[in-house]
Structure formats: structure tokens, C-alpha cells
Design an enzyme around this catalytic site. Structure first.
Site, PDB file in Angstrom:
ATOM      1  N   MET A 101      -1.663  -8.283  -6.361  1.00 28.09           N
ATOM      2  CA  MET A 101      -1.047  -6.960  -6.208  1.00 28.09           C
ATOM      3  C   MET A 101       0.407  -7.036  -6.678  1.00 28.09           C
ATOM      4  SD  MET A 101      -2.837  -5.088  -3.057  1.00 28.09           S
ATOM      5  CE  MET A 101      -1.904  -5.773  -1.718  1.00 28.09           C
TER       6      MET A 101
ATOM      7  N   HIS B 206       4.922 -14.619  -6.542  1.00 29.17           N
ATOM      8  CA  HIS B 206       5.768 -15.696  -6.037  1.00 29.17           C
ATOM      9  C   HIS B 206       5.120 -17.040  -6.396  1.00 29.17           C
ATOM     10  CE1 HIS B 206       2.813 -15.968  -2.869  1.00 29.17           C
ATOM     11  NE2 HIS B 206       3.086 -14.745  -2.462  1.00 29.17           N
TER      12      HIS B 206
ATOM     13  N   HIS C  16       1.397 -17.405  -6.136  1.00 29.10           N
ATOM     14  CA  HIS C  16       0.634 -16.859  -7.268  1.00 29.10           C
ATOM     15  C   HIS C  16       0.726 -17.793  -8.476  1.00 29.10           C
ATOM     16  CE1 HIS C  16       1.698 -13.003  -5.101  1.00 29.10           C
ATOM     17  NE2 HIS C  16       0.389 -12.918  -5.180  1.00 29.10           N
TER      18      HIS C  16
ATOM     19  N   GLN D 273      -6.973  -0.333  -0.059  1.00 27.10           N
ATOM     20  CA  GLN D 273      -7.029  -1.395   0.960  1.00 27.10           C
ATOM     21  C   GLN D 273      -5.879  -1.280   1.961  1.00 27.10           C
ATOM     22  OE1 GLN D 273      -6.616  -4.736  -2.051  1.00 27.10           O
ATOM     23  NE2 GLN D 273      -5.418  -5.674  -0.416  1.00 27.10           N
TER      24      GLN D 273
ATOM     25  N   GLY E  99      -6.102 -17.455  -2.946  1.00 25.33           N
ATOM     26  CA  GLY E  99      -5.441 -18.409  -2.061  1.00 25.33           C
ATOM     27  C   GLY E  99      -6.158 -18.514  -0.718  1.00 25.33           C
TER      28      GLY E  99
ATOM     29  N   ASP F  93      -5.164 -16.355   2.855  1.00 21.54           N
ATOM     30  CA  ASP F  93      -5.991 -15.234   3.333  1.00 21.54           C
ATOM     31  C   ASP F  93      -7.416 -15.752   3.484  1.00 21.54           C
ATOM     32  OD1 ASP F  93      -4.093 -12.980   3.323  1.00 21.54           O
ATOM     33  OD2 ASP F  93      -3.960 -13.463   1.198  1.00 21.54           O
TER      34      ASP F  93
ATOM     35  N   VAL G 142       0.109 -22.467  -0.493  1.00 19.39           N
ATOM     36  CA  VAL G 142       1.382 -23.057  -0.939  1.00 19.39           C
ATOM     37  C   VAL G 142       2.423 -22.735   0.131  1.00 19.39           C
ATOM     38  CG1 VAL G 142       3.121 -23.087  -2.771  1.00 19.39           C
ATOM     39  CG2 VAL G 142       0.718 -22.705  -3.334  1.00 19.39           C
TER      40      VAL G 142
ATOM     41  N   SER H  57       4.747 -12.593   0.115  1.00 17.54           N
ATOM     42  CA  SER H  57       5.767 -11.600  -0.287  1.00 17.54           C
ATOM     43  C   SER H  57       6.463 -11.055   0.967  1.00 17.54           C
ATOM     44  CB  SER H  57       5.137 -10.426  -1.027  1.00 17.54           C
ATOM     45  OG  SER H  57       4.015 -10.836  -1.729  1.00 17.54           O
ATOM     46  N   ARG H  58       5.758 -11.099   2.094  1.00 20.86           N
ATOM     47  CA  ARG H  58       6.332 -10.551   3.333  1.00 20.86           C
ATOM     48  C   ARG H  58       7.497 -11.368   3.874  1.00 20.86           C
ATOM     49  NH1 ARG H  58       1.553  -8.005   6.786  1.00 20.86           N
ATOM     50  NH2 ARG H  58       0.351  -7.230   5.063  1.00 20.86           N
TER      51      ARG H  58
HETATM   52  O1  PAF Z   1      -4.730 -10.757  -1.829  1.00 18.43           O
HETATM   53  C1  PAF Z   1      -4.391  -9.785  -2.526  1.00 18.43           C
HETATM   54  O2  PAF Z   1      -3.329  -9.746  -3.143  1.00 18.43           O
HETATM   55  C2  PAF Z   1      -5.335  -8.587  -2.633  1.00 18.43           C
HETATM   56  O3  PAF Z   1      -5.999  -8.357  -1.443  1.00 18.43           O
HETATM   57  C3  PAF Z   1      -6.330  -8.694  -3.795  1.00 18.43           C
HETATM   58  C4  PAF Z   1      -7.259  -9.870  -3.625  1.00 18.43           C
HETATM   59  C5  PAF Z   1      -5.570  -8.837  -5.108  1.00 18.43           C
HETATM   60  C6  PAF Z   1      -7.181  -7.422  -3.880  1.00 18.43           C
HETATM   61  O4  PAF Z   1      -6.391  -6.299  -4.088  1.00 18.43           O
END
Ligand code: PAF
Length: 304
Positions: free
Chosen positions: A39, A43, A46, A80, A166, A169, A195, A205-206
Site C-alpha cells: 500500500m 520502508h 518492503h 480493507q 511479510g 502480518d 524485518v 509505517s505506523r
Molecule cells: O499488507 C498490506 O500492505 C496490504 O494489506 C496488502 C497485502 C498490500 C493488501 O492491500
């Protein structure tokens, strides 16, 4: 921590795809794709996913020949978000993200417009109905339907050989694995270890939204998890006892934290367990002020 600690090629050209139509016109069907769905607000976590995708693409070309390419999707998926304010506040540093992708040697970046990606009269969504109700899903109704729907769409648009996520989550990864299995997507779902900052805090990001005090206390999550892991490694398999260690540690060392949930669950079904007699995960979500952080640690009974 710097974003890019790897040498980069400057001769590289990256293609930005703004719509599914552009994907169809510009991404040849014979290319083997490794997809990193994001999204944005990229960072170092990613970066690790993208580097993994590049490694896998290279390995595939070495093994089978042909062209293997890396796609990063940058799409703040509106469906989402369970709270409109969260969606509005979500950081979108697109130009910086594009630069980072280019520096990492990404082949394609997909940045669809929400109105184009979701038809206004869309009437189909993808729901997972077991794992999604637990842990984060218990307080975020509809969140994982949004994730399953967008991931299904991305897998259909790109038909990737592999998609990389990752392990921070953990629940999202478990649900996406199930999605790929149950809907027979021909995509390998690849999980990558979390990481962390040197303090142990999982990158997110939070973290940018933590203030000085909460930032100091947030790494206690990891230290508490490691304390429980150590007990587990020396033979404690009672979930209650392991969770009590974490709770007590946070009470003492992170008084600004408010636990949203803290559970010891089966690694596959995500159902709460009393004894760690099969692969399990301790998962936590905790508020530091209004910043909700998540983390987890995996427990493998065979490693005791
Ligand atoms: O983890 C995320 O950044 C989002 O939930 C994802 C997997 C890109 C789906 O929008």
C-alpha cells in the site's frame, strides 16, 4: 535505518502501469512475474520483500531460462479500511516510493486508480470465513474481505509465479495462503521473516506515528515475546504461562501500552490453544497511544 543499502544499477528502466489495461498491453504473457503487493509508504521491510522477489526472479531465469520480472503494486486499498479516518490519514508518498522501486531494480510498478480498479457497480467480493474472524479480524470487520478481494484481483491481473508477503502480518499471510489454496491460484505465496529495527521493534509505517515516549517503550513488545520464547525453549508449553510472561513484562516496562489482544494460537487454524504441542504462534496487537502495533513469534515444539 537507510532504505537502500544495496548497490543499484543506474542503467535500469522501470515501467509504471496505471491501469489493468496498461498491464494487458505492456506486460507480455510469457514473463514470469514475482509480485510484491503493497500500500506504498515503502520502508526497509518492503525493501526486503522486493529484494526477495528479485532473488526469486533471478533463480527462476537461471533454472528455466526466459524472462522473470518483479512487479510492485502500490495501491491503498479502500475496501480493507474499516475506519474512513484511517484511509484518509494513510501516507501516500508516491514519488518517493517510485524512486525507491527504481533504485531497487523493480521492473514494473502498478499504481491503479481506485475508481478504475473497482467498478462502481462491483458486486463480487472474496471472503475467507474461518481465520478472518480471529485476532485482528475480531475488531476489524470486513478488513480481511478487503484484503482477499484485492489480492485475488492482483493475482488475476498479473498471474504471478510468486507473491511475497511479510510475516509481521502473520494472520494476513495465513489467510492469503488459504485464499491461494482454496481458489487454486497458481501462485506460490512466499512469506518473509519480519524485518526489525536494532531495538527489536518490527518495522511498520505506523512506527512513524509514535511519539518520543511510546517509541522508547514499543520495543518492549519484542523483548517480552523473546522472554516467553526463552521459557518455551526451556520446556514451558502452557499457553497461559507464556502469555503471562508477556503481559507482566509489558505492564512493568511499557506502561503506555494497552494490549488489544494477546493470544497463543495454532499456526495453521489460528484457534487459541492451551498447550503448545504443535506449531503455534503468539500474536499480539497493542496500542501505544492511538498507534496500534502488531507482532508475533512462532513456536515450534520440535525445537524444544
Ligand atoms: O499488507 C498490506 O500492505 C496490504 O494489506 C496488502 C497485502 C498490500 C493488501 O492491500
Amino acid at each position: 535505518m537507510s532504505f537502500l543499502s544495496h548497490p543499484v544499477s543506474v542503467t535500469f528502466s522501470m515501467i509504471r502501469l496505471h491501469s489493468t489495461q496498461e498491464v494487458h498491453h505492456q506486460v507480455p504473457l510469457h514473463e514470469a512475474i514475482f509480485l510484491v503487493p503493497t500500500m506504498g509508504a515503502l520502508h526497509v521491510g518492503h525493501e526486503a520483500l522486493i529484494i526477495k522477489a528479485k532473488e526469486r526472479a533471478k533463480e527462476r531465469t537461471e533454472q528455466f531460462g526466459g524472462q522473470s520480472k518483479v512487479v510492485v503494486s502500490i495501491f491503498v486499498n479502500p475496501i480493507q479500511f474499516d475506519r474512513a479516518a484511517d484511509l484518509e490519514d494513510y501516507p501516500q508518498p508516491l514519488e518517493e516510493d517510485l524512486k525507491k522501486c527504481k533504485a531497487l531494480g523493480v521492473d514494473y510498478v502498478f499504481t491503479p486508480d481506485s475508481k478504475e480498479f473497482y467498478a462502481s457497480d462491483r458486486s463480487i467480493k472474496v471472503s475467507e470465513n474461518a481465520l478472518s474472524a480471529l485476532l485482528c479480524g475480531a475488531t476489524r470487520p470486513g478488513h480481511f474481505d478487503g484484503v482477499c478481494t484485492v489480492i485475488s484481483k492482483l493475482l488475476n491481473v498479473f498471474r504471478p509465479v510468486g507473491a511475497i508477503f511479510g510475516e509481521k502480518d502473520y494472520q494476513q499471510l495465513a489467510i492469503i495462503r488459504r485464499l491461494a489454496r482454496d481458489l487454486n491460484f497458481r501462485t506460490e505465496v512466499i512469506g518473509l521473516p519480519t524485518v526489525r529495527e536494532p531495538s527489536g521493534l518490527a518495522l511498520s509505517s505506523r512506527n512513524l506515528r509514535l511519539n518520543e515516549e511510546t517509541r522508547e517503550q514499543a520495543p518492549a513488545i519484542r523483548t517480552a515475546m523473546l522472554a516467553a520464547y526463552e521459557k518455551f525453549s526451556s520446556g514451558t508449553t502452557s499457553a497461559d504461562r507464556l502469555l503471562a510472561i508477556i503481559r507482566m513484562y509489558l505492564e512493568k516496562n511499557a506502561p503506555l501500552s494497552t494490549i488489544d489482544y494477546l493470544e497463543c494460537v495454532c499456526a495453521e487454524s489460528l484457534q487459541a490453544i492451551r498447550e503448545v504441542d504443535k506449531p503455534a504462534v503468539i500474536a499480539i496487537a497493542s496500542f501505544f497511544g492511538d498507534v496500534r502495533l502488531i507482532d508475533n513469534i512462532q513456536l515450534h515444539p520440535s525445537s524444544i
